[in-house]
Design a protein around this motif. Structure first.
Motif, PDB file in Angstrom:
ATOM      1  N   SER A 131      30.689  28.589  54.256  1.00  0.00           N
ATOM      2  CA  SER A 131      29.750  28.989  53.209  1.00  0.00           C
ATOM      3  C   SER A 131      30.479  29.303  51.910  1.00  0.00           C
ATOM      4  O   SER A 131      29.997  28.975  50.829  1.00  0.00           O
ATOM      5  CB  SER A 131      28.897  30.175  53.660  1.00  0.00           C
ATOM      6  OG  SER A 131      29.714  31.277  53.967  1.00  0.00           O
ATOM      7  N   LYS A 132      31.663  29.928  51.964  1.00  0.00           N
ATOM      8  CA  LYS A 132      32.438  30.197  50.750  1.00  0.00           C
ATOM      9  C   LYS A 132      32.886  28.882  50.111  1.00  0.00           C
ATOM     10  O   LYS A 132      32.833  28.717  48.895  1.00  0.00           O
ATOM     11  CB  LYS A 132      33.658  31.074  51.060  1.00  0.00           C
ATOM     12  CG  LYS A 132      33.322  32.510  51.327  1.00  0.00           C
ATOM     13  CD  LYS A 132      34.575  33.312  51.604  1.00  0.00           C
ATOM     14  CE  LYS A 132      34.250  34.761  51.935  1.00  0.00           C
ATOM     15  NZ  LYS A 132      35.464  35.541  52.225  1.00  0.00           N
ATOM     16  N   SER A 133      33.294  27.920  50.929  1.00  0.00           N
ATOM     17  CA  SER A 133      33.740  26.620  50.421  1.00  0.00           C
ATOM     18  C   SER A 133      32.587  25.882  49.752  1.00  0.00           C
ATOM     19  O   SER A 133      32.745  25.268  48.693  1.00  0.00           O
ATOM     20  CB  SER A 133      34.298  25.755  51.548  1.00  0.00           C
ATOM     21  OG  SER A 133      35.411  26.372  52.127  1.00  0.00           O
ATOM     22  N   LEU A 162      32.410  24.707  45.847  1.00  0.00           N
ATOM     23  CA  LEU A 162      32.174  23.297  45.504  1.00  0.00           C
ATOM     24  C   LEU A 162      30.961  23.143  44.600  1.00  0.00           C
ATOM     25  O   LEU A 162      30.980  22.365  43.638  1.00  0.00           O
ATOM     26  CB  LEU A 162      31.993  22.457  46.776  1.00  0.00           C
ATOM     27  CG  LEU A 162      33.271  22.149  47.540  1.00  0.00           C
ATOM     28  CD1 LEU A 162      32.939  21.441  48.844  1.00  0.00           C
ATOM     29  CD2 LEU A 162      34.195  21.284  46.697  1.00  0.00           C
ATOM     30  N   LEU A 163      29.888  23.884  44.861  1.00  0.00           N
ATOM     31  CA  LEU A 163      28.699  23.812  44.009  1.00  0.00           C
ATOM     32  C   LEU A 163      28.996  24.287  42.601  1.00  0.00           C
ATOM     33  O   LEU A 163      28.532  23.702  41.614  1.00  0.00           O
ATOM     34  CB  LEU A 163      27.562  24.630  44.619  1.00  0.00           C
ATOM     35  CG  LEU A 163      26.866  24.013  45.830  1.00  0.00           C
ATOM     36  CD1 LEU A 163      25.863  24.993  46.427  1.00  0.00           C
ATOM     37  CD2 LEU A 163      26.173  22.733  45.440  1.00  0.00           C
ATOM     38  N   ALA A 164      29.781  25.316  42.499  1.00  0.00           N
ATOM     39  CA  ALA A 164      30.136  25.839  41.180  1.00  0.00           C
ATOM     40  C   ALA A 164      30.972  24.825  40.417  1.00  0.00           C
ATOM     41  O   ALA A 164      30.758  24.579  39.221  1.00  0.00           O
ATOM     42  CB  ALA A 164      30.877  27.165  41.326  1.00  0.00           C
ATOM     43  N   VAL A 165      31.928  24.197  41.089  1.00  0.00           N
ATOM     44  CA  VAL A 165      32.788  23.198  40.446  1.00  0.00           C
ATOM     45  C   VAL A 165      31.954  22.000  39.989  1.00  0.00           C
ATOM     46  O   VAL A 165      32.092  21.531  38.862  1.00  0.00           O
ATOM     47  CB  VAL A 165      33.918  22.758  41.407  1.00  0.00           C
ATOM     48  CG1 VAL A 165      34.651  21.542  40.871  1.00  0.00           C
ATOM     49  CG2 VAL A 165      34.888  23.906  41.637  1.00  0.00           C
ATOM     50  N   PHE A 166      31.058  21.510  40.845  1.00  0.00           N
ATOM     51  CA  PHE A 166      30.207  20.378  40.480  1.00  0.00           C
ATOM     52  C   PHE A 166      29.274  20.729  39.335  1.00  0.00           C
ATOM     53  O   PHE A 166      29.019  19.912  38.459  1.00  0.00           O
ATOM     54  CB  PHE A 166      29.398  19.888  41.683  1.00  0.00           C
ATOM     55  CG  PHE A 166      30.208  19.127  42.691  1.00  0.00           C
ATOM     56  CD1 PHE A 166      31.128  18.168  42.301  1.00  0.00           C
ATOM     57  CD2 PHE A 166      30.036  19.365  44.043  1.00  0.00           C
ATOM     58  CE1 PHE A 166      31.865  17.473  43.228  1.00  0.00           C
ATOM     59  CE2 PHE A 166      30.769  18.669  44.977  1.00  0.00           C
ATOM     60  CZ  PHE A 166      31.700  17.706  44.572  1.00  0.00           C
TER      61      PHE A 166
END
Length: 155
Positions: free
Chosen positions: A7-9, A13-17
């Motif tokens: 869940s942290k990963s 990833l969502l934040a980076v995208f």
């Protein structure tokens, strides 16, 4: 423990995208873009319909009659058909080679008619177990031209 890592990963990833795809744009930036104006041209008139043929009918018939160069030879007709998927000139594939057929059937009007009929209607049992499928869409004249070419290979 694995669920926390996954869940942290996913959140990272969502934040980076989100930032990579330009997620920080605001609506005020979009409103500053210039608007495109579409210019519509009036429809042009269609060209007039020609009421008379450019070439007279009797001239057209002469042109058609003089197109003898468009006539295909028996070899060209074979090349434009599915014959070469089962037959080759010098080597047996599924059916006999054209040379074997020419050696078996000497060039005569009787053999040309007989083999042209076999090409159109199909046949089996003469050259082994493989059957030749019918070629019902082939004209008798085309089949005869093809057979004449095959029988011309006789040496």
């Amino acid at each position: 423990m694995n669920i926390k890592i996954v869940s942290k990963s996913a959140i990272i990833l969502l934040a980076v995208f989100s930032f990579a795809c330009g997620g920080g744009e605001t609506t005020s930036e979009n409103s500053n873009k210039s608007e495109t104006t579409v210019v519509v041209k009036p429809v042009e008139e269609a060209p007039p319909v020609v009421s008379e043929p450019i070439i007279e009918e009797d001239q057209m018939e002469d042109l058609i009659d003089n197109k003898s160069s468009l006539t295909l030879s028996g070899e060209e007709k074979i090349g434009n058909s599915d014959c070469l998927s089962c037959h080759l000139v010098e080597r047996k594939v599924v059916g006999p080679s054209f040379m074997e057929i020419a050696a078996e059937y000497k060039p005569s009007e009787e053999n040309i008619n007989k083999l042209a009929s076999k090409v159109i209607n199909g046949g089996a049992g003469v050259w082994g177990e493989a059957a030749m499928p019918p070629h019902a869409t082939l004209s008798e004249e085309d089949a005869k031209d093809m057979v004449k070419y095959i029988l011309s290979l006789y040496k």
